[in-house]
Design a protein around this motif. Structure first.
Motif, short mmCIF file in Angstrom:
data_model
loop_
_atom_site.label_atom_id
_atom_site.label_comp_id
_atom_site.label_asym_id
_atom_site.label_seq_id
_atom_site.Cartn_x
_atom_site.Cartn_y
_atom_site.Cartn_z
N VAL A 57 0.84 -1.21 0.00
CA VAL A 57 0.00 0.00 0.00
C VAL A 57 0.87 1.25 0.00
O VAL A 57 0.61 2.19 -0.76
CB VAL A 57 -0.96 0.01 1.21
CG1 VAL A 57 -1.66 1.36 1.35
CG2 VAL A 57 -1.99 -1.11 1.10
N VAL A 58 1.89 1.28 0.85
CA VAL A 58 2.71 2.50 1.01
C VAL A 58 3.94 2.52 0.11
O VAL A 58 4.71 3.49 0.12
CB VAL A 58 3.12 2.72 2.49
CG1 VAL A 58 1.89 2.81 3.38
CG2 VAL A 58 4.08 1.65 2.98
N GLY A 59 4.15 1.46 -0.67
CA GLY A 59 5.28 1.44 -1.60
C GLY A 59 6.63 1.19 -0.96
O GLY A 59 7.65 1.69 -1.43
N ASP A 60 6.66 0.41 0.12
CA ASP A 60 7.91 0.15 0.85
C ASP A 60 8.60 -1.08 0.27
O ASP A 60 8.52 -2.18 0.81
CB ASP A 60 7.62 -0.01 2.34
CG ASP A 60 8.87 0.07 3.19
OD1 ASP A 60 9.97 -0.24 2.69
OD2 ASP A 60 8.73 0.43 4.38
N ARG A 61 9.29 -0.88 -0.83
CA ARG A 61 9.97 -1.97 -1.54
C ARG A 61 11.06 -2.61 -0.67
O ARG A 61 11.25 -3.82 -0.70
CB ARG A 61 10.57 -1.42 -2.83
CG ARG A 61 11.17 -2.48 -3.73
CD ARG A 61 11.53 -1.89 -5.07
NE ARG A 61 12.51 -0.84 -4.94
CZ ARG A 61 13.76 -0.93 -5.37
NH1 ARG A 61 14.17 -2.00 -5.98
NH2 ARG A 61 14.58 0.08 -5.22
N ARG A 62 11.75 -1.80 0.11
CA ARG A 62 12.82 -2.33 0.95
C ARG A 62 12.26 -3.34 1.96
O ARG A 62 12.82 -4.42 2.13
CB ARG A 62 13.55 -1.22 1.70
CG ARG A 62 14.67 -1.80 2.58
CD ARG A 62 15.24 -0.85 3.54
NE ARG A 62 15.94 0.23 2.89
CZ ARG A 62 16.74 1.06 3.54
NH1 ARG A 62 16.91 0.94 4.82
NH2 ARG A 62 17.34 2.03 2.89
N TYR A 63 11.16 -2.99 2.61
CA TYR A 63 10.56 -3.91 3.59
C TYR A 63 10.13 -5.21 2.91
O TYR A 63 10.36 -6.29 3.44
CB TYR A 63 9.37 -3.25 4.29
CG TYR A 63 8.76 -4.13 5.34
CD1 TYR A 63 9.36 -4.29 6.59
CD2 TYR A 63 7.59 -4.84 5.09
CE1 TYR A 63 8.81 -5.12 7.56
CE2 TYR A 63 7.03 -5.67 6.05
CZ TYR A 63 7.65 -5.80 7.28
OH TYR A 63 7.10 -6.63 8.23
#
Length: 159
Positions: A57-63
């Motif tokens: 949803v928030v675009g946190d590719r690293r996570y």
């Protein structure tokens, strides 16, 4: 991992801390998935799955990359900011808590992209290794398909 207070990547929206968490738990974002996105370990396979949904949803590719098992993780993960995730329902959970070494979470995630709308129905597998939960892989089910075969590509991943 990313900071819970950081802004979202271009095209993505990060909820305010007091807002409901996107994962659908009913809790506030700052008391639910935000600490996980900031590096706190997930206590169960279901919590990891919910936090990964929030990361989409928030675009946190690293996570997403850091919580994907290294044995099955793709070399690169691209997120499309035009794809909006709009709701999550957990359908079933098997194991994935306490001293379990493996877990399965089945979910339905609604999305929209422009005028198109749809739903992703997946049975995701998780493994507990090195004191933490990892997403291994999943089987995407077609609408009205309750007979998806078991996942086999990560059977060699041993806890």
């Amino acid at each position: 991992m990313s900071s819970a207070g950081s802004s979202a990547p271009r095209g993505f929206v990060r909820p305010a801390g007091h807002a409901p968490c996107p994962c659908g738990s009913g809790d506030r974002f700052d008391g639910c998935c935000a600490p996980l996105l900031a590096g706190e370990a997930a206590a169960s396979a279901e919590i990891l799955m919910r936090s990964r949904y929030t990361a989409f949803v928030v675009g946190d590719r690293r996570y997403l990359t850091e919580t994907w098992h290294p044995g099955t993780r793709p070399p690169d993960l691209q997120l499309d900011p035009s794809l909006r995730w709009s709701g999550l329902d957990v359908v079933a959970v098997e194991a994935g808590t306490g001293d379990s070494k493996r877990g399965m979470v089945e979910f339905r995630a609604r999305w929209r992209q422009g005028r198109e709308r749809g739903e992703l129905h997946e049975r995701s597998r998780f493994v507990r290794q090195s004191g933490r939960w990892w997403y291994v892989d999943g089987v995407v089910r077609e609408p009205h398909d309750d007979t998806a075969p078991p996942v086999s590509s990560a059977d060699s991943v041993e806890p």
